[in-house]
Scaffold this motif. Structure first.
Motif, PDB file in Angstrom:
ATOM      1  N   VAL A  41       0.838  -1.122   0.116  1.00 16.45           N
ATOM      2  CA  VAL A  41      -0.010   0.050  -0.129  1.00 16.45           C
ATOM      3  C   VAL A  41       1.033   1.315  -0.031  1.00 16.45           C
ATOM      4  CG1 VAL A  41      -0.337  -0.321   2.421  1.00 16.45           C
ATOM      5  CG2 VAL A  41      -1.967   0.985   1.177  1.00 16.45           C
ATOM      6  N   GLN A  98      -3.233  -2.502 -13.795  1.00 15.31           N
ATOM      7  CA  GLN A  98      -3.786  -1.535 -13.134  1.00 15.31           C
ATOM      8  C   GLN A  98      -5.240  -0.951 -13.531  1.00 15.31           C
ATOM      9  OE1 GLN A  98      -1.124   1.209 -11.747  1.00 15.31           O
ATOM     10  NE2 GLN A  98      -2.603   2.662 -10.750  1.00 15.31           N
ATOM     11  N   GLU A 180      -4.180  -2.878  -8.208  1.00  8.47           N
ATOM     12  CA  GLU A 180      -5.035  -2.043  -7.938  1.00  8.47           C
ATOM     13  C   GLU A 180      -6.484  -2.665  -8.873  1.00  8.47           C
ATOM     14  OE1 GLU A 180      -4.881   1.813  -7.130  1.00  8.47           O
ATOM     15  OE2 GLU A 180      -2.753   2.031  -7.101  1.00  8.47           O
ATOM     16  N   THR A 182      -9.418  -2.896  -7.949  1.00  8.00           N
ATOM     17  CA  THR A 182     -10.843  -2.208  -8.136  1.00  8.00           C
ATOM     18  C   THR A 182     -10.693  -0.735  -8.245  1.00  8.00           C
ATOM     19  OG1 THR A 182     -10.706  -1.648  -5.855  1.00  8.00           O
ATOM     20  CG2 THR A 182     -11.419  -3.857  -6.328  1.00  8.00           C
ATOM     21  N   THR A 183      -9.590  -0.147  -8.741  1.00  4.95           N
ATOM     22  CA  THR A 183      -9.565   1.306  -9.092  1.00  4.95           C
ATOM     23  C   THR A 183     -10.248   1.310 -10.125  1.00  4.95           C
ATOM     24  OG1 THR A 183      -7.271   1.152  -8.175  1.00  4.95           O
ATOM     25  CG2 THR A 183      -7.983   3.338  -9.105  1.00  4.95           C
ATOM     26  N   GLN A 190     -16.454  -2.971  -6.743  1.00  6.60           N
ATOM     27  CA  GLN A 190     -15.400  -3.084  -5.736  1.00  6.60           C
ATOM     28  C   GLN A 190     -15.458  -4.319  -4.759  1.00  6.60           C
ATOM     29  OE1 GLN A 190     -13.678   0.190  -4.019  1.00  6.60           O
ATOM     30  NE2 GLN A 190     -13.590   1.554  -5.966  1.00  6.60           N
ATOM     31  N   THR A 212      -2.589  -1.549  -3.598  1.00  5.95           N
ATOM     32  CA  THR A 212      -3.664  -0.538  -3.551  1.00  5.95           C
ATOM     33  C   THR A 212      -3.018   0.825  -2.902  1.00  5.95           C
ATOM     34  OG1 THR A 212      -5.566  -0.296  -2.442  1.00  5.95           O
ATOM     35  CG2 THR A 212      -4.355  -1.648  -1.261  1.00  5.95           C
ATOM     36  N   HIS A 213      -3.888   1.993  -2.761  1.00  3.02           N
ATOM     37  CA  HIS A 213      -3.425   2.810  -2.225  1.00  3.02           C
ATOM     38  C   HIS A 213      -4.626   3.172  -1.111  1.00  3.02           C
ATOM     39  CE1 HIS A 213      -5.931   4.355  -5.570  1.00  3.02           C
ATOM     40  NE2 HIS A 213      -6.548   4.810  -4.723  1.00  3.02           N
ATOM     41  N   ASP A 214      -5.442   2.139  -0.897  1.00  2.00           N
ATOM     42  CA  ASP A 214      -6.442   2.301  -0.166  1.00  2.00           C
ATOM     43  C   ASP A 214      -6.562   1.300   1.138  1.00  2.00           C
ATOM     44  OD1 ASP A 214      -8.953   2.170   1.198  1.00  2.00           O
ATOM     45  OD2 ASP A 214     -10.131   2.105  -0.921  1.00  2.00           O
ATOM     46  N   ILE A 217      -9.055  -1.307   1.584  1.00  2.00           N
ATOM     47  CA  ILE A 217      -9.075  -2.646   0.867  1.00  2.00           C
ATOM     48  C   ILE A 217      -8.179  -3.533   1.632  1.00  2.00           C
ATOM     49  CG2 ILE A 217      -8.087  -3.710  -1.398  1.00  2.00           C
ATOM     50  CD1 ILE A 217      -9.464  -1.225  -2.886  1.00  2.00           C
TER      51      ILE A 217
END
Ligand SMILES: Nc1ncnc2c1ncn2[C@@H]1O[C@H](COP(=O)(O)OP(=O)(O)OP(=O)(O)O)[C@@H](O)[C@H]1O
Ligand SMILES: [Mg+2]
Lengths: 323, 315
Positions: A41, A98, A180, A182-183, A190, A212-214, A217
């Motif tokens: 992440v 991605q 990623e 689900t981006t 998602q 991910t960056h989230d 998630i």
């Protein structure tokens, strides 16, 4: 304890660009165990995708320098030639890229693109098409007999991502990399996609590297987490350690800025400042210019990864000092 | 595939419509040409009754629309009239000249693509290396050379100095070499660069990474997922450029005294032999429409996204 499926040791990747060398990944080490979901992440530009491409050995050798090793079941992936790598891709390590919207070739039907993967394993034609239909069922595409004949532009983003997941799991790889996943997809879609990944992962005993960056998630699917920033891994731990006891200031801030999609509570908190220029030779901790607790030591030398509790590593001078 | 059939039919109908428009324009231009055909052949001594009789005979007293339908039905039956200067039937002239033009332009086009596509692919794969730059520079230099100049240069080198090839006219396949070179070299650059840029664009697309990631061999990715996609616009270009090349052959045919339609057109224009000009323009228009239609149908065949757009266009 589970064995390591993949072990990355001191991996560095530099890209040769017009502006000089971009140090996209700098001396990172981590491991992914069998049957686990490991999450990387970090903010945009932190080198997550680059790391993933390196695991697939898909980084163009012409404009890059790679150092370190990526041990997959004992073999160093970076030392394999294209022929040996072709045998591993799809069969042992597969990857979802991605952006699901253009991950499929627009001129072939969804079914035939999955078929193409299955046929690599010398499966007889009828049997291969049966498997395509089965896979479409497994990723819960409705009406699979029709969907195999659809072209990508006739499918929604979520459906395309399901096709991708199906395609990449069709040869039963041991490691699935999902960059990623689900981006760019709808919120409701998602969580469906994450559920499918989780479900099929247990069904096929696949390990997963999810990027991910989230943190939302991460919380939803990961077993262990690596927090990445400007080419470095700053903290690694299992998901409970990271959520209950985040040690690195970056981890703490990133978690606060977590884009909560479920509840709408005011402004999104983002971290002040911006990612350092990766072409510069950065001294000290890469986060120090944005870190609210920055010490003198942070500007001087790079912090080492330290094991704070079992399996929980962090690279931060502050943590060292407080100890 | 049903979509495709439907689209093909629709496109053919459109093509016919375009031909009608083009011929109508051609007809109007012919009408506006100075000189009335009757005046052209008569003198003040001819009586008004005789002129009226002639007008009636040739249908010139009919409304213009009717005249147009006479004219077009004659054209469609292959009756283009007779040459003013020689009295030969225009259709016979065309019949004897067209094969030579098609031979020259067709083979120039084929050779152009056979050379340019692999070179474009090579340039794309060796992007930013010396090879890539050299290829692009050489072809651009050829493009910058005007074809009449290139033709004369080639004649001087290969026919006059080296005496390897005939200067002009048609005396067998060796006569084809120089005109062919003149019609190929300047056009290599555009196809090479089109192929190169299309390939580079497709390589960057994510689905190519997907193709590698599922375990396909490099060769398969290259052919099935890169070239196959990149060549769609190139194929279309092939059809679109054919009429252009025929148009461009006027100059080349004149330089090499090639017995084709281009040279015939050149001579007809300079002697104001309108029936011939009209016949040739009609043929070129017909070829243009045919090639465009074929190009469109082929794109739809090769690219399902286009098929979808076509469907969207209709609804
Ligand atoms: N092929 C390349 N050539 C040059 N620079 C590159 C290349 N690929 C990535 N980079 C650079 O490396 C750095 C890391 O990029 P990367 O795509 O790995 O980040 P990321 O963490 O995946 O970010 P994002 O969330 O935006 O996907 C960026 O600064 C990027 O500009
Ligand atoms: Mg990325």
């Amino acid at each position: 304890m589970e064995k390591d499926l993949i072990k990355v040791n001191n991996l560095s990747i530099k890209f040769n660009t017009k502006l000089g060398y971009v140090s996209a990944v700098d001396d990172i080490s981590f491991n992914i165990k069998e049957k686990e979901i490991f999450a990387l992440v970090g903010e945009s530009g932190s080198g997550k995708s680059t790391t993933a491409y390196a695991l697939m050995n898909l980084i163009n050798a012409r404009n890059s320098i790679k150092k370190g090793e990526i041990l997959f079941k004992g073999k160093d992936i970076l030392k394999l030639n294209e022929r040996e790598m072709t045998k591993i891709r799809g069969k042992e390590i597969a990857m979802i890229f991605q952006n699901p919207l253009d991950s499929l070739n627009p001129i072939y039907t969804a079914g035939s693109q999955v078929y193409e993967a299955i046929a690599l394993d010398k499966v007889e034609k009828r049997e291969a098409w049966n498997r395509v239909i089965n896979i479409f069922k497994e990723v819960r595409l409705s009406d699979p007999e029709q969907r195999i004949k659809s072209y990508p532009h006739e499918l929604s983003g979520g459906m395309r991502q399901r096709v991708m997941i199906g395609m990449m799991l069709s040869r039963r790889p041991e490691l699935l990399i999902a960059d990623e996943p689900t981006t760019a997809l709808d919120v409701t879609i998602q969580s469906q996609i994450l559920d499918i990944i989780k479900e099929l992962k247990s069904k096929f005993n696949t390990s997963v590297l999810v990027i991910t960056h989230d943190f939302g998630i991460v919380a939803e699917i990961a077993d262990r987490v690596g927090v990445m920033y400007a080419g470095k891994i700053l903290e690694i731990g299992d998901v409970y350690q990271i959520f209950e006891n985040p040690l690195h200031p970056y981890t703490q801030l990133l978690m606060k800025s977590l884009p909560r999609i479920t509840k709408k509570e005011g402004r999104l908190q983002t971290i002040e400042g911006s990612v350092p220029n990766l072409t510069d030779d950065i001294k000290g901790c890469r986060f120090n210019n944005r870190c609210p607790y920055s010490l003198d030591a942070c500007k001087g030398e790079d912090s080492e990864m330290l094991e704070i509790e079992k399996g929980h590593y962090v690279a931060c001078h502050l943590v060292v000092k407080e100890k | 595939m049903n979509d495709l059939l439907e689209y093909t039919i629709r496109r053919l109908i459109q093509g016919i419509f375009v031909v009608i428009v083009v011929t109508a324009i051609l007809f109007i231009i012919m009408q506006m040409m100075p000189g009335d055909p009757i005046q052209l052949i008569s003198s003040p001594r001819v009586s008004q009754e005789k002129i009226d009789e002639l007008k009636e005979l040739w249908g010139l007293d009919k409304p213009i629309l009717v005249q147009y339908f006479y004219w077009i039905s004659n054209l469609l039956r292959g009756d283009f009239g007779r040459s003013i200067t020689t009295g030969q039937k225009v259709i016979d002239l065309l019949k004897s000249r067209l094969p030579y033009t098609l031979m020259l332009s067709g083979s120039a086009l084929l050779i152009n693509y056979i050379i340019a596509i692999p070179l474009g692919l090579l340039a794309a794969y060796k992007k930013d290396t010396i090879l890539d730059k050299v290829l692009v520079i050489i072809t651009v230099i050829f493009r910058a050379i005007p074809d009449f100049w290139l033709g004369i240069l080639l004649i001087i080198i290969f026919s006059v100095s080296l005496k390897l090839l005939p200067v002009s006219g048609y005396s067998g396949l060796e006569s084809l070499v120089l005109p062919l070179l003149t019609m190929t070299l300047p056009y290599l650059a555009s196809i090479l660069r089109l192929t190169r840029s299309e390939v580079l664009e497709v390589i960057r697309e994510k689905h190519v990474s997907t193709a590698y990631a599922k375990g396909l061999k490099m060769k398969v990715v290259l052919i099935k997922h890169i070239l196959r996609n990149a060549l769609i616009p190139v194929t279309v270009m092939f059809f679109l450029s054919f009429p252009w090349l025929i148009g461009g052959s006027v100059i080349v045919e004149s330089i090499f005294a090639w017995p084709g339609m281009g040279r015939l057109l050149w001579k007809a224009i300079s002697t104001q032999d309108f029936p011939i000009v009209q016949g040739i323009i009609f043929i070129i228009a017909l070829l243009t429409v045919t090639c465009n239609t074929a190009g469109d149908i082929l794109t739809a065949f090769l690219d399902p996204r286009i098929r979808a757009e076509m469907k969207g266009e209709r609804t």
